[in-house]
Design a protein around this motif. Structure first.
Motif, mmCIF file in Angstrom:
data_model
loop_
_atom_site.group_PDB
_atom_site.id
_atom_site.type_symbol
_atom_site.label_atom_id
_atom_site.label_comp_id
_atom_site.label_asym_id
_atom_site.label_seq_id
_atom_site.Cartn_x
_atom_site.Cartn_y
_atom_site.Cartn_z
ATOM 1 N N MET A 126 0.791 -1.172 0.045
ATOM 2 C CA MET A 126 0.014 -0.047 -0.099
ATOM 3 C C MET A 126 0.896 1.315 0.046
ATOM 4 S SD MET A 126 -2.956 0.969 2.374
ATOM 5 C CE MET A 126 -3.900 -0.293 1.941
ATOM 6 N N GLN A 127 0.796 1.782 -1.117
ATOM 7 C CA GLN A 127 1.548 3.151 -1.239
ATOM 8 C C GLN A 127 0.787 4.389 -1.283
ATOM 9 O OE1 GLN A 127 4.950 3.180 -1.244
ATOM 10 N NE2 GLN A 127 5.098 5.584 -1.373
ATOM 11 N N ALA A 128 1.004 5.440 -0.294
ATOM 12 C CA ALA A 128 0.247 6.779 -0.404
ATOM 13 C C ALA A 128 1.126 7.713 -0.881
ATOM 14 C CB ALA A 128 -0.563 6.942 0.927
ATOM 15 N N ARG A 129 0.560 8.728 -1.721
ATOM 16 C CA ARG A 129 1.206 9.812 -1.888
ATOM 17 C C ARG A 129 0.551 11.205 -2.135
ATOM 18 N NH1 ARG A 129 1.034 10.717 -7.315
ATOM 19 N NH2 ARG A 129 0.016 8.998 -8.706
ATOM 20 N N VAL A 130 0.854 12.338 -2.051
ATOM 21 C CA VAL A 130 0.189 13.583 -1.935
ATOM 22 C C VAL A 130 0.269 14.050 -3.633
ATOM 23 C CG1 VAL A 130 -0.288 15.919 -1.519
ATOM 24 C CG2 VAL A 130 0.254 14.387 0.102
ATOM 25 N N ALA A 131 -1.102 14.150 -4.272
ATOM 26 C CA ALA A 131 -0.898 14.386 -5.631
ATOM 27 C C ALA A 131 -0.877 15.778 -6.085
ATOM 28 C CB ALA A 131 -1.947 13.606 -6.532
ATOM 29 N N HIS A 132 -1.759 16.582 -5.198
ATOM 30 C CA HIS A 132 -1.964 17.724 -5.620
ATOM 31 C C HIS A 132 -2.425 18.705 -4.419
ATOM 32 C CE1 HIS A 132 -2.569 21.255 -8.143
ATOM 33 N NE2 HIS A 132 -3.819 21.277 -8.096
ATOM 34 N N ILE A 133 -1.850 19.853 -4.253
ATOM 35 C CA ILE A 133 -2.385 20.833 -3.319
ATOM 36 C C ILE A 133 -2.792 22.146 -3.891
ATOM 37 C CG2 ILE A 133 -1.690 22.229 -1.057
ATOM 38 C CD1 ILE A 133 0.120 19.946 -0.530
ATOM 39 N N ASP A 134 -4.053 22.260 -3.808
ATOM 40 C CA ASP A 134 -4.832 23.496 -4.343
ATOM 41 C C ASP A 134 -5.242 24.845 -3.430
ATOM 42 O OD1 ASP A 134 -5.915 25.407 -6.065
ATOM 43 O OD2 ASP A 134 -7.333 23.992 -7.224
ATOM 44 N N PHE A 135 -4.722 25.700 -3.487
ATOM 45 C CA PHE A 135 -5.305 26.720 -2.546
ATOM 46 C C PHE A 135 -6.228 27.768 -3.143
ATOM 47 C CE2 PHE A 135 -1.429 25.846 -0.023
ATOM 48 C CZ PHE A 135 -1.958 25.967 1.322
ATOM 49 N N ALA A 136 -6.893 27.387 -4.304
ATOM 50 C CA ALA A 136 -8.117 28.067 -4.801
ATOM 51 C C ALA A 136 -8.963 28.363 -3.624
ATOM 52 C CB ALA A 136 -8.830 27.525 -5.905
ATOM 53 N N PRO A 137 -9.840 29.388 -3.706
ATOM 54 C CA PRO A 137 -10.870 29.477 -2.738
ATOM 55 C C PRO A 137 -11.970 28.891 -2.783
ATOM 56 C CG PRO A 137 -10.709 31.478 -4.253
ATOM 57 C CD PRO A 137 -9.676 30.700 -4.488
ATOM 58 N N THR A 138 -12.711 28.504 -1.562
ATOM 59 C CA THR A 138 -13.955 27.946 -1.898
ATOM 60 C C THR A 138 -14.991 28.500 -2.112
ATOM 61 O OG1 THR A 138 -14.628 28.566 0.508
ATOM 62 C CG2 THR A 138 -13.012 26.652 0.573
ATOM 63 N N LEU A 139 -16.058 28.037 -2.814
ATOM 64 C CA LEU A 139 -17.300 28.533 -3.155
ATOM 65 C C LEU A 139 -17.816 29.550 -2.290
ATOM 66 C CD1 LEU A 139 -19.384 29.095 -5.547
ATOM 67 C CD2 LEU A 139 -20.639 26.972 -4.496
ATOM 68 N N GLY A 140 -17.877 29.249 -0.954
ATOM 69 C CA GLY A 140 -18.194 30.319 0.029
ATOM 70 C C GLY A 140 -17.465 31.494 0.122
ATOM 71 N N GLU A 141 -16.145 31.377 0.156
ATOM 72 C CA GLU A 141 -15.196 32.481 -0.026
ATOM 73 C C GLU A 141 -15.385 33.376 -1.227
ATOM 74 O OE1 GLU A 141 -11.666 30.282 2.758
ATOM 75 O OE2 GLU A 141 -11.462 30.472 0.395
ATOM 76 N N ALA A 182 -19.661 38.724 -15.637
ATOM 77 C CA ALA A 182 -19.243 37.593 -14.930
ATOM 78 C C ALA A 182 -17.884 37.920 -14.059
ATOM 79 C CB ALA A 182 -18.872 36.724 -16.110
ATOM 80 N N PRO A 183 -17.661 37.722 -13.084
ATOM 81 C CA PRO A 183 -16.586 37.976 -12.286
ATOM 82 C C PRO A 183 -15.117 37.412 -12.804
ATOM 83 C CG PRO A 183 -17.940 36.193 -11.061
ATOM 84 C CD PRO A 183 -18.633 36.700 -12.089
ATOM 85 N N HIS A 184 -14.147 37.974 -12.566
ATOM 86 C CA HIS A 184 -13.012 37.743 -12.933
ATOM 87 C C HIS A 184 -11.982 37.275 -11.771
ATOM 88 C CE1 HIS A 184 -9.209 37.146 -15.377
ATOM 89 N NE2 HIS A 184 -8.666 38.040 -14.739
ATOM 90 N N ILE A 185 -11.647 35.901 -11.805
ATOM 91 C CA ILE A 185 -10.903 35.545 -10.448
ATOM 92 C C ILE A 185 -9.419 35.268 -11.311
ATOM 93 C CG2 ILE A 185 -10.711 33.883 -8.805
ATOM 94 C CD1 ILE A 185 -13.561 33.699 -8.621
ATOM 95 N N VAL A 186 -8.460 35.684 -10.632
ATOM 96 C CA VAL A 186 -6.876 35.480 -10.786
ATOM 97 C C VAL A 186 -6.549 34.392 -9.844
ATOM 98 C CG1 VAL A 186 -4.678 36.133 -10.859
ATOM 99 C CG2 VAL A 186 -6.658 38.015 -11.322
ATOM 100 N N ALA A 187 -5.817 33.344 -10.408
ATOM 101 C CA ALA A 187 -5.537 32.161 -9.736
ATOM 102 C C ALA A 187 -4.539 32.560 -8.598
ATOM 103 C CB ALA A 187 -4.864 31.104 -10.745
ATOM 104 N N ALA A 188 -4.627 31.730 -7.518
ATOM 105 C CA ALA A 188 -4.002 32.209 -6.416
ATOM 106 C C ALA A 188 -2.559 31.628 -6.602
ATOM 107 C CB ALA A 188 -4.526 31.310 -5.079
ATOM 108 N N ALA A 189 -1.546 32.382 -5.946
ATOM 109 C CA ALA A 189 -0.340 31.687 -5.902
ATOM 110 C C ALA A 189 -0.154 30.925 -4.856
ATOM 111 C CB ALA A 189 0.850 33.047 -5.695
ATOM 112 N N GLN A 190 0.977 29.944 -5.276
ATOM 113 C CA GLN A 190 0.815 28.873 -4.372
ATOM 114 C C GLN A 190 1.937 29.099 -3.318
ATOM 115 O OE1 GLN A 190 -0.720 25.842 -4.382
ATOM 116 N NE2 GLN A 190 -1.887 27.113 -5.936
ATOM 117 N N PRO A 191 1.974 28.750 -2.049
ATOM 118 C CA PRO A 191 2.756 28.921 -0.989
ATOM 119 C C PRO A 191 4.077 28.323 -1.103
ATOM 120 C CG PRO A 191 1.346 27.410 -0.314
ATOM 121 C CD PRO A 191 0.832 27.690 -1.504
ATOM 122 N N LEU A 192 5.056 28.669 -0.317
ATOM 123 C CA LEU A 192 6.110 27.934 -0.071
ATOM 124 C C LEU A 192 6.188 26.496 0.312
ATOM 125 C CD1 LEU A 192 9.356 27.765 -0.244
ATOM 126 C CD2 LEU A 192 9.088 28.608 2.403
#
Length: 237
Positions: A126-141, A182-192
């Motif tokens: 059994m092998q686990a790995r983190v594939a992706h981390i996305d800081f895009a805001p939630t729908l509520g935000e 339509a709103p325009h959303i700029v993609a979030a910069a990824q953290p360190l």
């Protein structure tokens, strides 16, 4: 918050000729202009995607399912993990191979060691790995930020209405309609990514050491802008 104002069109006075057999409403004087605003959305959580590859006998199906849930719980025990993809194949040796993709929204404080935790949760078979981390805001935000922008643009439209009444001397002017684009959303910069610098002696200028960075909340901001076309109108005397 920054608001931009642009006057697009002037006063419309002319009315088309009316036929004798039709009764037409009086033509309205109109003033049309645009407003635009922008707002930062701050998010201290991210959508994390984890891939778990497992192998075992078909009879061990229930045990494998439990083990996968255990692996996900080790990464974030209180997270609402959702299985978004599941592949099951029969190998030539009679063993089954599974690939499970799970996602959860996790606070930033849990992300510094999540790659290492996935490695530690893995075992033979059994092998686990983190594939992706996305800081895009939630729908509520996003909706909360857009609600603030709409309220501000409406406030400015009312202010402009008062100024136009004073400039034109037309007290009959009213706020006829507001059309939002339509709103325009700029993609979030990824953290360190703390894992990149773990174990290294050199830390980029202006960055804290990995140990202290992991303990500090990291707010990631996304910029959203919204434009509105405002129409002021007054019935002809």
């Amino acid at each position: 918050m920054r608001i931009l104002f642009l006057l697009l069109a002037g006063l419309i006075l002319a009315a088309p000729p009316a036929r004798a057999d039709r009764v037409l409403a009086p033509e309205e004087d109109k003033i049309v202009f645009q407003l635009q605003g922008e707002q930062w959305i701050e998010s201290d959580s991210a959508n994390v995607s984890v891939v778990v590859d497992a192998a075992g006998a078909a009879a061990d199906l229930a045990a494998l399912r439990t083990d996968i849930r255990t692996v996900l719980a080790r990464l974030a025990a209180d997270a609402d993990w959702r299985i978004v993809r599941f592949n099951r194949n029969q190998g030539a040796t009679g063993l089954e191979t599974w690939r499970v993709v799970a996602e959860a929204r996790l606070p930033e404080k849990l992300l510094a060691d999540i790659h290492q935790m996935a490695e530690e949760a893995s075992r033979p078979g059994m092998q686990a790995r983190v594939a992706h981390i996305d800081f895009a805001p939630t729908l509520g935000e996003r909706e909360a930020a857009l609600s603030v922008l709409r309220a501000e643009l409406h406030r400015l439209a009312v202010k402009e209405l008062a100024e136009m009444r004073a400039v034109t001397g037309n007290a009959r002017l009213r706020l006829h309609r507001i059309d939002y684009a339509a709103p325009h959303i700029v993609a979030a910069a990824q953290p360190l990514d703390v894992a990149v610098y773990r174990g290294r002696d050199q830390i980029p200028p202006g960055r804290a050491a990995a140990g202290s960075l992991a303990a500090q909340p990291l707010i990631v901001s996304t910029l959203v802008s919204l434009a509105a076309t405002v129409t002021l109108a007054a019935p002809a005397p």
